[in-house]
Design a protein around this motif. Structure first.
Motif, PDB file in Angstrom:
ATOM      1  N   ARG A 166      -7.505  -3.305  -1.470  1.00 27.03           N
ATOM      2  CA  ARG A 166      -8.081  -1.995  -1.160  1.00 27.03           C
ATOM      3  C   ARG A 166      -8.607  -1.302  -2.412  1.00 27.03           C
ATOM      4  NH1 ARG A 166      -5.578  -0.018   3.683  1.00 27.03           N
ATOM      5  NH2 ARG A 166      -5.743  -1.726   5.191  1.00 27.03           N
ATOM      6  N   GLN A 167      -7.933  -1.501  -3.537  1.00 29.23           N
ATOM      7  CA  GLN A 167      -8.330  -0.849  -4.783  1.00 29.23           C
ATOM      8  C   GLN A 167      -9.299  -1.701  -5.612  1.00 29.23           C
ATOM      9  OE1 GLN A 167      -4.443   0.348  -6.594  1.00 29.23           O
ATOM     10  NE2 GLN A 167      -5.165   2.416  -6.112  1.00 29.23           N
TER      11      GLN A 167
ATOM     12  N   LYS B   1      -3.343   6.376   2.685  1.00 29.01           N
ATOM     13  CA  LYS B   1      -4.369   5.992   1.707  1.00 29.01           C
ATOM     14  C   LYS B   1      -4.056   6.502   0.296  1.00 29.01           C
ATOM     15  CE  LYS B   1      -8.231   5.391   4.940  1.00 29.01           C
ATOM     16  NZ  LYS B   1      -7.387   5.320   6.132  1.00 29.01           N
TER      17      LYS B   1
ATOM     18  N   ALA C 138       1.571   3.873  -3.531  1.00 29.09           N
ATOM     19  CA  ALA C 138       2.014   2.681  -2.807  1.00 29.09           C
ATOM     20  C   ALA C 138       2.160   1.500  -3.761  1.00 29.09           C
ATOM     21  CB  ALA C 138       1.016   2.336  -1.701  1.00 29.09           C
ATOM     22  N   ARG C 139       1.182   1.347  -4.650  1.00 27.79           N
ATOM     23  CA  ARG C 139       1.221   0.223  -5.596  1.00 27.79           C
ATOM     24  C   ARG C 139       2.480   0.265  -6.448  1.00 27.79           C
ATOM     25  NH1 ARG C 139      -2.985   1.503  -8.568  1.00 27.79           N
ATOM     26  NH2 ARG C 139      -1.693   2.392 -10.230  1.00 27.79           N
TER      27      ARG C 139
ATOM     28  N   ARG D 161      -2.259  -6.422  -0.474  1.00 24.70           N
ATOM     29  CA  ARG D 161      -3.158  -5.616   0.361  1.00 24.70           C
ATOM     30  C   ARG D 161      -3.688  -4.411  -0.423  1.00 24.70           C
ATOM     31  NH1 ARG D 161      -2.972  -5.367   6.031  1.00 24.70           N
ATOM     32  NH2 ARG D 161      -0.916  -6.352   5.964  1.00 24.70           N
ATOM     33  N   VAL D 162      -2.793  -3.778  -1.187  1.00 22.06           N
ATOM     34  CA  VAL D 162      -3.196  -2.615  -1.977  1.00 22.06           C
ATOM     35  C   VAL D 162      -4.179  -3.023  -3.072  1.00 22.06           C
ATOM     36  CG1 VAL D 162      -2.382  -0.857  -3.609  1.00 22.06           C
ATOM     37  CG2 VAL D 162      -1.128  -1.274  -1.485  1.00 22.06           C
ATOM     38  N   TYR D 163      -3.916  -4.134  -3.738  1.00 20.29           N
ATOM     39  CA  TYR D 163      -4.845  -4.616  -4.762  1.00 20.29           C
ATOM     40  C   TYR D 163      -6.235  -4.844  -4.159  1.00 20.29           C
ATOM     41  CZ  TYR D 163      -1.167  -5.470  -8.271  1.00 20.29           C
ATOM     42  OH  TYR D 163      -0.166  -5.333  -9.200  1.00 20.29           O
TER      43      TYR D 163
ATOM     44  N   TRP E 194       2.363  -6.559   0.812  1.00 14.30           N
ATOM     45  CA  TRP E 194       1.766  -5.223   0.819  1.00 14.30           C
ATOM     46  C   TRP E 194       1.083  -4.921  -0.510  1.00 14.30           C
ATOM     47  CZ3 TRP E 194       0.586  -2.044   4.611  1.00 14.30           C
ATOM     48  CH2 TRP E 194       1.228  -2.190   5.849  1.00 14.30           C
TER      49      TRP E 194
ATOM     50  N   TYR F 265       2.793   5.412   2.274  1.00 10.75           N
ATOM     51  CA  TYR F 265       1.739   5.755   1.314  1.00 10.75           C
ATOM     52  C   TYR F 265       0.430   5.030   1.654  1.00 10.75           C
ATOM     53  CZ  TYR F 265       4.806   8.184  -2.050  1.00 10.75           C
ATOM     54  OH  TYR F 265       5.643   9.080  -2.672  1.00 10.75           O
ATOM     55  N   VAL F 266       0.542   3.754   2.046  1.00  8.56           N
ATOM     56  CA  VAL F 266      -0.656   3.003   2.426  1.00  8.56           C
ATOM     57  C   VAL F 266      -1.325   3.658   3.620  1.00  8.56           C
ATOM     58  CG1 VAL F 266      -1.524   0.811   3.346  1.00  8.56           C
ATOM     59  CG2 VAL F 266       0.148   0.807   1.484  1.00  8.56           C
TER      60      VAL F 266
ATOM     61  N   TYR G  25      -2.958   4.997  -2.453  1.00 11.41           N
ATOM     62  CA  TYR G  25      -2.739   3.633  -2.909  1.00 11.41           C
ATOM     63  C   TYR G  25      -2.053   3.549  -4.271  1.00 11.41           C
ATOM     64  CZ  TYR G  25      -5.815   2.538   0.989  1.00 11.41           C
ATOM     65  OH  TYR G  25      -6.362   2.432   2.243  1.00 11.41           O
TER      66      TYR G  25
END
Length: 206
Positions: A87-88, A54, A59-60, A83-85, A80, A50-51, A56
């Protein structure tokens, strides 16, 4: 196809970087065999795919579920999730996650990575003192020399950007003394630049 077939196909798609197809196969695998011994690994791979796509939000949720399950894959899922936090731009959640892992059972480098992402977010927000403190935590928590060097390098760079040249030079020299490939030459260069800015011409020349 059996659940095992879907798992094999998913792995083949992942090896070919065909993330969308891998997602479909992993979801079929989990639907057919929700109690499979490799279900947690499949969920981790699903989140990573999912990451890559993109996606997110999906993925989260995948990573948060794994963290809550407290299984072997939870540690990697935590990194991970951080990383998602980032990116968002969910800084509050990222900072909270960094605090929660400080004394957790995660490996040192994994805890350091979560703090690294938190430091990057703080730097992006212009919260430079907090960012320096977070990067110093990376250097403190990291088990590998490269992880510790990266934490100090980033701290030194924030100090340099904010005209704290004496502090930056001291931090960069610590990185130089660590002799870590990839960090030593650039830290040596920027230590000299910091000395120049601090009007220590002799030290810079040396």
């Amino acid at each position: 196809p059996t659940a095992e077939d879907h798992a094999l196909r998913a792995q083949a798609f992942l090896a070919l970087a065909m993330q969308g197809e891998a997602v479909e196969e992993l979801r079929r695998f989990l639907a057919l065999s929700p109690a499979h011994p490799r279900r947690f690994d499949a969920r981790l791979k699903l989140g990573v795919a999912y990451v890559r796509l993109k996606q997110y939000d999906q993925a989260r949720e995948a990573f948060r579920g794994l963290v809550a399950d407290r299984v072997q894959e939870s540690s990697e899922a935590t990194v991970w999730l951080a990383r998602v936090y980032l990116r968002q731009n969910q800084g509050d959640r990222l900072i909270e996650l960094a605090r929660s892992v400080a004394q957790s059972s995660l490996g040192g480098d994994q805890r350091a990575m979560v703090h690294l992402f938190a430091g990057v977010w703080l730097e992006d927000q212009g919260r430079f003192d907090d960012a320096i403190g977070m990067f110093r935590q990376v250097a403190k928590l990291g088990e590998s020399a490269s992880q510790r060097a990266e934490g100090l390098w980033r701290a030194g760079w924030v100090q340099y950007r904010t005209a704290r040249y004496r502090e930056a030079g001291e931090t960069f020299r610590v990185v130089v003394d660590m002799h870590v490939n990839g960090f030593e030459p650039q830290a040596m260069y920027w230590a000299a630049r910091a000395d120049e800015r601090e009007k220590h011409a002799a030290a810079a020349e040396q």
